[in-house]
Motif scaffolding. Structure first.
Motif, PDB file in Angstrom:
ATOM      1  N   MET A  72       0.842  -1.187   0.000  1.00  0.00           N
ATOM      2  CA  MET A  72       0.000   0.000   0.000  1.00  0.00           C
ATOM      3  C   MET A  72       0.880   1.241   0.000  1.00  0.00           C
ATOM      4  N   LEU A  73       0.507   2.202  -0.859  1.00  0.00           N
ATOM      5  CA  LEU A  73       1.237   3.457  -1.003  1.00  0.00           C
ATOM      6  C   LEU A  73       0.279   4.594  -0.666  1.00  0.00           C
ATOM      7  N   THR A  74       0.656   5.444   0.291  1.00  0.00           N
ATOM      8  CA  THR A  74      -0.285   6.496   0.661  1.00  0.00           C
ATOM      9  C   THR A  74       0.383   7.627   1.403  1.00  0.00           C
ATOM     10  N   ALA A  75      -0.236   8.799   1.287  1.00  0.00           N
ATOM     11  CA  ALA A  75       0.212   9.960   2.050  1.00  0.00           C
ATOM     12  C   ALA A  75      -0.255   9.861   3.493  1.00  0.00           C
ATOM     13  N   ARG A  76      -1.181   8.953   3.766  1.00  0.00           N
ATOM     14  CA  ARG A  76      -1.672   8.757   5.121  1.00  0.00           C
ATOM     15  C   ARG A  76      -0.735   7.791   5.834  1.00  0.00           C
ATOM     16  N   GLY A  77       0.254   8.325   6.491  1.00  0.00           N
ATOM     17  CA  GLY A  77       1.293   7.482   7.079  1.00  0.00           C
ATOM     18  C   GLY A  77       1.148   7.234   8.557  1.00  0.00           C
ATOM     19  N   GLU A  78      -0.042   7.602   9.141  1.00  0.00           N
ATOM     20  CA  GLU A  78      -0.224   7.399  10.563  1.00  0.00           C
ATOM     21  C   GLU A  78      -0.188   5.906  10.910  1.00  0.00           C
ATOM     22  N   PRO A  79       0.305   5.563  12.112  1.00  0.00           N
ATOM     23  CA  PRO A  79       0.378   4.145  12.507  1.00  0.00           C
ATOM     24  C   PRO A  79      -0.964   3.435  12.395  1.00  0.00           C
ATOM     25  N   ALA A  80      -2.059   4.120  12.749  1.00  0.00           N
ATOM     26  CA  ALA A  80      -3.373   3.476  12.690  1.00  0.00           C
ATOM     27  C   ALA A  80      -3.701   3.039  11.273  1.00  0.00           C
ATOM     28  N   ASP A  81      -3.369   3.864  10.283  1.00  0.00           N
ATOM     29  CA  ASP A  81      -3.633   3.506   8.891  1.00  0.00           C
ATOM     30  C   ASP A  81      -2.792   2.312   8.468  1.00  0.00           C
ATOM     31  N   ARG A  82      -1.531   2.296   8.900  1.00  0.00           N
ATOM     32  CA  ARG A  82      -0.670   1.168   8.559  1.00  0.00           C
ATOM     33  C   ARG A  82      -1.224  -0.127   9.151  1.00  0.00           C
ATOM     34  N   ILE A  83      -1.696  -0.040  10.404  1.00  0.00           N
ATOM     35  CA  ILE A  83      -2.238  -1.227  11.066  1.00  0.00           C
ATOM     36  C   ILE A  83      -3.478  -1.723  10.325  1.00  0.00           C
ATOM     37  N   VAL A  84      -4.366  -0.801   9.936  1.00  0.00           N
ATOM     38  CA  VAL A  84      -5.572  -1.202   9.212  1.00  0.00           C
ATOM     39  C   VAL A  84      -5.203  -1.911   7.910  1.00  0.00           C
ATOM     40  N   GLY A  85      -4.259  -1.331   7.169  1.00  0.00           N
ATOM     41  CA  GLY A  85      -3.855  -1.937   5.905  1.00  0.00           C
ATOM     42  C   GLY A  85      -3.297  -3.332   6.088  1.00  0.00           C
ATOM     43  N   LEU A  86      -2.463  -3.508   7.093  1.00  0.00           N
ATOM     44  CA  LEU A  86      -1.871  -4.823   7.340  1.00  0.00           C
ATOM     45  C   LEU A  86      -2.914  -5.814   7.828  1.00  0.00           C
ATOM     46  N   GLU A  87      -3.852  -5.353   8.656  1.00  0.00           N
ATOM     47  CA  GLU A  87      -4.904  -6.250   9.132  1.00  0.00           C
ATOM     48  C   GLU A  87      -5.804  -6.717   7.997  1.00  0.00           C
ATOM     49  N   LEU A  88      -5.944  -5.887   6.966  1.00  0.00           N
ATOM     50  CA  LEU A  88      -6.774  -6.262   5.819  1.00  0.00           C
ATOM     51  C   LEU A  88      -6.044  -7.195   4.863  1.00  0.00           C
ATOM     52  N   GLY A  89      -4.769  -7.448   5.123  1.00  0.00           N
ATOM     53  CA  GLY A  89      -4.038  -8.410   4.305  1.00  0.00           C
ATOM     54  C   GLY A  89      -2.932  -7.831   3.461  1.00  0.00           C
ATOM     55  N   ALA A  90      -2.658  -6.519   3.579  1.00  0.00           N
ATOM     56  CA  ALA A  90      -1.532  -5.953   2.837  1.00  0.00           C
ATOM     57  C   ALA A  90      -0.229  -6.550   3.363  1.00  0.00           C
ATOM     58  N   ASP A  91       0.736  -6.730   2.460  1.00  0.00           N
ATOM     59  CA  ASP A  91       2.018  -7.319   2.844  1.00  0.00           C
ATOM     60  C   ASP A  91       3.017  -6.271   3.316  1.00  0.00           C
ATOM     61  N   ASP A  92       2.842  -5.031   2.865  1.00  0.00           N
ATOM     62  CA  ASP A  92       3.753  -3.962   3.265  1.00  0.00           C
ATOM     63  C   ASP A  92       3.030  -2.640   3.065  1.00  0.00           C
ATOM     64  N   TYR A  93       3.604  -1.565   3.631  1.00  0.00           N
ATOM     65  CA  TYR A  93       2.948  -0.264   3.649  1.00  0.00           C
ATOM     66  C   TYR A  93       4.032   0.800   3.539  1.00  0.00           C
TER      67      TYR A  93
END
Length: 222
Positions: A72-93
Motif C-alpha cells: 500500500m502506497l499512501t500519504a496517510r502514514g499514521e500508525p493506525a492507517d498502517r495497522i488497518v492496511g496490514l490487518e486487511l491483508g496488505a504485505d507492506d505499507y
C-alpha cells in the motif's frame, strides 16, 4: 499499480521497468479491481486515497479472491492507517513521499517471500500427505485416486489451510489447469476430492464447507 496521480504512476513504472519489472497502471479503484480479476499479477501496488473509493476497501476485495502480494502506497502514514492496511491483508505499507529505490527493495522482498511460500512442494496433515512434485496424495500411505484437476484443487486448498477460500478464488487459481474445470461445477470436484481423502465424505473433516463463503481446508487433522 493502482494510483490516481498519473505523474507519480508513470515515474514509478519507468523506474521499476529499469529494474526488470513490467508495470501495468490503473487510476481508479474500479479499474484496478477489474484488471486484478481479469489478469494475473505478481504483486499489486495500491494507493489508499483513490477518486472513486478507499484503497482499504479495494485491498479487502482483492483478499477475498487472491493471495497476490499487496504493497500500500499512501500519504496517510499514521500508525493506525498502517495497522488497518496490514490487518486487511496488505504485505507492506510505504508512506509518501518515498524513494523509488526503497519501493523497488520492498517489492523485491514481498516477491521473495511469495516464492518461498510457493516452494513448499510436500505437505502433511496428520494421516494425509500431499506431494506436488509426484502429484500424489496418500492417506495412511495409500494413494488417493484423483484427476489432475482434482489434485490441483486439493493443492490450492491445502496450501491455504485454515483460510476460507471463495469459489471465485478457487476458479481463478485453477483456470487453465484442465478443461474439465469448466465442464462440471466446482462443487462436484470438491465432492470427488472428498471421496478420495475423507474417512466419511458425507461428514467431511478435511475440506469443510463454509456456507455462503466457500471452503476451508482444516489445518488440524488426525
Amino acid at each position: 499499480m493502482v494510483e490516481d496521480d498519473r505523474d507519480l504512476a508513470a515515474m514509478v513504472a519507468e523506474y521499476l521497468a529499469r529494474h526488470g519489472h513490467e508495470v501495468q497502471l490503473a487510476h481508479t479503484a474500479v479499474e484496478g479491481l477489474a484488471r486484478a480479476r481479469r489478469e494475473t499479477f505478481d504483486a499489486v501496488l495500491l494507493d489508499v486515497m483513490l477518486p472513486d473509493g478507499d484503497g482499504f476497501d479495494l485491498c479487502r476485495e482483492l483478499r477475498a479472491t487472491s493471495d497476490v502480494p499487496v504493497i500500500m502506497l499512501t500519504a496517510r502514514g499514521e500508525p493506525a492507517d498502517r495497522i488497518v492496511g496490514l490487518e486487511l491483508g496488505a504485505d507492506d505499507y510505504l508512506p509518501k513521499p518515498f524513494e523509488p529505490r526503497e519501493l523497488a527493495a520492498r517489492l523485491k522482498a514481498v516477491l521473495r517471500r511469495g516464492r518461498r511460500g510457493a516452494a513448499a512442494e510436500r505437505l502433511r496433515f496428520g494421516r494425509l500427505e500431499i506431494d506436488r512434485d509426484a502429484r500424489t496424495a496418500l492417506l495412511d500411505g495409500e494413494p488417493c485416486t484423483l484427476t489432475s484437476h482434482q489434485f490441483e484443487l486439493l493443492w490450492v486448498l491445502a496450501t491455504h489451510a485454515g483460510r476460507v477460500l471463495s469459489r471465485d478464488f478457487l476458479m481463478e487459481r485453477l483456470k487453465g489447469h484442465d478443461a474439465e474445470a469448466f465442464d462440471r461445477s466446482l462443487d462436484v470436484h470438491v465432492s470427488r476430492v472428498r471421496a478420495a481423502i475423507e474417512d466419511d465424505p458425507k461428514h467431511p473433516k478435511r475440506i469443510v464447507t463454509v456456507r455462503g463463503a466457500g471452503y476451508v481446508f482444516a489445518r488440524a487433522q488426525d
